[in-house]
Design a protein around this motif. Structure first.
Motif, short mmCIF file in Angstrom:
data_model
loop_
_atom_site.label_atom_id
_atom_site.label_comp_id
_atom_site.label_asym_id
_atom_site.label_seq_id
_atom_site.Cartn_x
_atom_site.Cartn_y
_atom_site.Cartn_z
N GLY A 180 -10.79 1.08 1.96
CA GLY A 180 -11.45 2.21 2.58
C GLY A 180 -10.71 2.89 3.71
N ILE A 181 -9.48 2.44 3.99
CA ILE A 181 -8.70 3.07 5.07
C ILE A 181 -7.44 3.66 4.44
N TYR A 182 -7.08 4.87 4.85
CA TYR A 182 -5.83 5.45 4.34
C TYR A 182 -4.64 4.70 4.93
N VAL A 183 -3.75 4.22 4.05
CA VAL A 183 -2.58 3.51 4.58
C VAL A 183 -1.29 4.28 4.38
N THR A 184 -1.24 5.16 3.37
CA THR A 184 -0.03 5.96 3.20
C THR A 184 -0.42 7.42 3.06
N GLY A 185 0.59 8.28 3.15
CA GLY A 185 0.35 9.70 3.00
C GLY A 185 -0.03 10.34 4.32
N PRO A 186 -0.19 11.67 4.31
CA PRO A 186 -0.40 12.41 5.56
C PRO A 186 -1.69 12.02 6.28
N VAL A 217 10.10 5.27 3.47
CA VAL A 217 9.49 6.50 2.96
C VAL A 217 7.97 6.45 3.07
N PHE A 218 7.37 5.31 2.69
CA PHE A 218 5.90 5.27 2.59
C PHE A 218 5.22 5.14 3.93
N MET A 219 5.83 4.42 4.86
CA MET A 219 5.14 4.15 6.11
C MET A 219 5.65 5.01 7.25
N TRP A 220 6.79 5.69 7.04
CA TRP A 220 7.33 6.43 8.17
C TRP A 220 7.56 7.90 7.83
N LYS A 221 8.47 8.19 6.88
CA LYS A 221 8.87 9.58 6.64
C LYS A 221 7.78 10.37 5.92
N GLY A 222 7.08 9.73 4.96
CA GLY A 222 6.06 10.44 4.22
C GLY A 222 6.59 11.23 3.04
N ALA A 223 7.85 11.65 3.10
CA ALA A 223 8.48 12.35 1.98
C ALA A 223 9.97 12.15 2.11
N ALA A 224 10.69 12.23 0.98
CA ALA A 224 12.13 12.03 1.08
C ALA A 224 12.84 12.79 -0.01
N GLU A 225 13.95 13.42 0.35
CA GLU A 225 14.85 14.01 -0.62
C GLU A 225 16.00 13.04 -0.81
N PRO A 226 16.75 13.23 -1.91
CA PRO A 226 17.84 12.28 -2.13
C PRO A 226 18.81 12.20 -0.97
N ASN A 227 19.00 13.32 -0.24
CA ASN A 227 20.03 13.29 0.81
C ASN A 227 19.67 12.37 1.97
#
Lengths: 358, 317
Positions: A172-178, A252-262
């Motif tokens: 019931g708690i959001y753990v990933t994403g915005p 990516v999942f816990m910090w950046k939220g999104a990632a490009e290959p670079n």
């Protein structure tokens, strides 16, 4: 005086081989853990979570993975960034293909994919050594990041070519994403990092760790005393890549939220390598010290001009930061080539006899 | 699928020989530049066992300094001389500040130190000259910019005069370097140091002088490469990536071998171009140049762990 070890007698082998044979070490660790688990989460601001606490833990975990390979097993690798990418992309594919999957389970499973890729690129290490191997791991780095760009299936054919972390709930708690709160993410990262660090400490103290150290110190001699080099090197690659892959998924999942290959380009590999080397190769503590330094330094340097009221543009600050960090890396290497962990060991020795000179 | 891999590319090559020659030529030009950079690496590695990661940024730094000094109003050739002076100062500084305190440390520490130098130079270059793309002063240096069109087999082959100049200058530079290494006192001292450090020291060769010298030579090479590559692609920090290209060249040729650097550079330049045009773009979505050289070198290393021309690795317990 505070660090007096006299009088702490060991009456059994078990006590002698305990994780912290010196009582003060255990107390110190307890204090650090109390800070990490209780005090920081309830005092830190959003800014502190996003710029210091979470990244330090994630980078420290990545450096820990690299340290197992480079510091303990002696195989220099420059492909860490790409292996982090494998973990991140594997995790992304898993949560989008199986939306019912628990995100923490997905993160822990994604490490197995990077472990597999790591073993595949580790096979040349059986024949290639030293710098030749380091350059060979660059093959992994450049090939994998190229694959992240060209293989559209990996990012679900979306137009931007980037992976976007979905909102996922756990109990019931959001753990990933915005929509996730920083504090929830921080606790998850901290939990995973704590458990993995504990596992790694014990691995490096056991048979496997000793096998790796023998391989690092001289592999031919290790082979002569009956160590199977293939097992030793490939387990090092597998476990190191597993840890690095989990770190990449967390990144990516816990910090950046999104990632490009670079994101996973060679600069990331170098950053992690810096942390491992400045912290101290062949040390667990060093990864955390190095991560605090390398992650914290740019944050502090960015704040300095504002605090002093010097009017310079942010681009200039960026350039000066790069320069200062480069200079500091050289400085630290000259002052203490064995890293911050050695520095701490020296301080500790001094503390034991303080305040008496001998 | 198999047909696309094993037959179509070769049919294409035979059907359009002029295009193949164009590809070969382009590959050769970049190969010459890879070989040049790799030579800078080899010289430093032989004399100090340092894998100098800063070679790439030295290329950018030299080119930026040249363009920057010219923009400040210095005539082109004086700017070249001034840039050489800057590279010399850089070599002395690196030797004094970084290398001397780190003598005898493990290889990886020295390697890390050169990455530290790389970061420092990136920051310094951006602070002084700014991060934007600049145009190399090709015309002012008297480098021709036209092209010659040949028509072999009734086709079309375009040779840029710039590329021809680059190849000629590079060949001259390599020739001069080989002559220097083989026939002068200093050059032979560099080779002696490469063979056996302690023996070289015991006959009175100064380590410090040689280190400054090899870093200065690497600086000269960086300047030439910077001018050549800058004239083709503009001067920016993106140029740094060509240093990564020199690494597989080193692996392929062997870290200690000058012949290896030259042969490896040419081989990788030509092969990666051919692979990109005939296999990479039609089948793999292009940009395979980013990794092809590394994978090729990796495969070669599996059979010859010391590279094609490297010294045989003898290990004792």
């Amino acid at each position: 005086m505070l660090y007096r070890t006299a009088g702490q007698f060991k009456t059994s082998y078990k006590a002698d081989q305990a994780l912290f044979p010196v009582r003060q070490d255990a107390i110190l660790l307890g204090v650090i853990l109390a800070f990490a688990w209780v005090i920081f989460p309830f005092t830190a601001s959003e800014f502190a979570f996003q710029t210091m606490l979470i990244p330090v833990l994630i980078y420290a975990l990545a450096a820990l993975g690299l340290n197992i390979l480079t510091g303990y097993a002696g195989q220099l690798s420059l492909g860490t960034g790409a292996f982090m990418g494998v973990g991140a992309y594997a995790c992304y594919k898993m949560v989008t293909l199986f939306p019912w999957m628990n995100p923490v389970v997905a993160i822990l499973l994604s490490g197995f994919f990077s472990a597999g890729v790591g073993v595949a690129f580790g096979i040349p290490s059986l024949r290639i050594k030293g710098f030749y191997l380091a350059i060979a791991t660059l093959a992994a780095q450049f090939f994998l990041t190229w694959l992240f760009e060209k293989w559209a299936w990996l990012y679900n054919y979306n137009a931007s070519g980037a992976i976007q972390v979905p909102n996922i709930q756990m109990f019931g708690i959001y753990v990933t994403g915005p929509q996730a709160d920083s504090i929830v993410q921080y606790f998850l990262v901290l939990g995973i990092v704590t458990v993995m660090t504990l596992l790694c400490i014990n691995l490096t103290r056991g048979t496997l760790g000793r096998t790796w150290k023998a391989t690092r110190d001289m592999d031919i001699a290790a082979e002569l005393i009956g160590i199977n080099l293939m097992t030793s090197k490939l387990t090092a690659f597998a476990i190191s890549s597993y840890v690095v892959g989990v770190a990449g998924a967390l990144y990516v999942f816990m910090w950046k939220g999104a990632a490009e290959p670079n994101v996973f380009y060679i600069q990331l590999s170098f950053q992690v390598l810096f942390i491992a080397i400045i912290g101290g190769l062949g040390s667990i503590l060093g990864n955390f010290l190095g991560a605090i330094l390398i992650v914290g330094l740019p944050v502090v340097l960015n704040l300095v001009p504002g605090a002093l009221g010097i009017p310079i543009s942010s681009a200039m600050v960026e350039h000066l930061n790069t320069m200062i960090i480069g200079a500091l890396i050289v400085f630290f290497l000259i002052v203490e080539p064995h890293g911050l962990a050695r520095l701490w060991a020296l301080i500790r020795e001094k503390l034991i006899i303080w305040p008496f000179p001998h | 699928m198999l047909r696309d891999i094993f037959i179509t590319p070769f049919v294409d090559m035979v059907e359009a020989p002029d295009f193949l020659m164009q590809v070969l030529w382009e590959g050769l030009v970049s190969g010459v530049l890879y070989a040049l950079i790799a030579l800078g690496f080899v010289l430093i590695f032989r004399s100090s066992r340092i894998l100098n990661f800063a070679q790439g940024i030295m290329v950018v730094f030299a080119a930026l300094t040249l363009v920057g000094l010219h923009a400040m109003g210095l005539p082109a050739w004086i700017a070249v001389a001034a840039t050489l002076a800057v590279m010399f100062v850089l070599a002395v500084t690196i030797e004094r500040v970084v290398l001397r305190p780190l003598v005898g440390q493990p290889d990886i520490i020295l390697f890390m130190a050169t990455i530290g130098i790389t970061l420092f130079l990136i920051g310094l270059g951006e602070t002084i000259f700014g991060g934007e793309n600049k145009v190399m002063i090709t015309g002012e240096l008297g480098i021709p910019t036209g092209d010659t069109v040949l028509e072999p087999f009734g086709g079309l082959l375009i040779l840029q005069h710039l590329d021809i100049t680059v190849v000629l200058v590079a060949v001259a530079l390599v020739g001069a370097l080989l002559a220097f290494l083989n026939y002068t006192r200093m050059g032979r001292a560099i080779r002696a140091l490469g063979d056996d450090h302690q023996a070289a020291l015991s006959v009175g060769i100064s380590l410090q002088t040689i280190w400054v010298l090899v870093w200065f030579i690497a600086g000269i090479i960086a300047l030439v490469t910077g001018i050549a590559w800058g004239a083709r692609a503009g001067v920016s920090f993106a140029l740094e990536v060509i240093a990564y290209k020199a690494l597989p060249v080193l692996m392929l040729g062997g870290l200690e071998s000058i012949t290896g650097a030259i042969v490896g550079g040419l081989m990788i330049g030509v092969l990666e171009k051919i692979f990109e045009i005939y296999w990479g773009q039609p089948l793999l979505g292009g940009n395979t140049e980013a990794w092809f050289a590394f994978v090729l070198a990796l495969i070669v290393l599996l059979f010859r762990p010391q590279g094609l021309f490297g010294e045989r690795i003898i290990e004792r317990v």
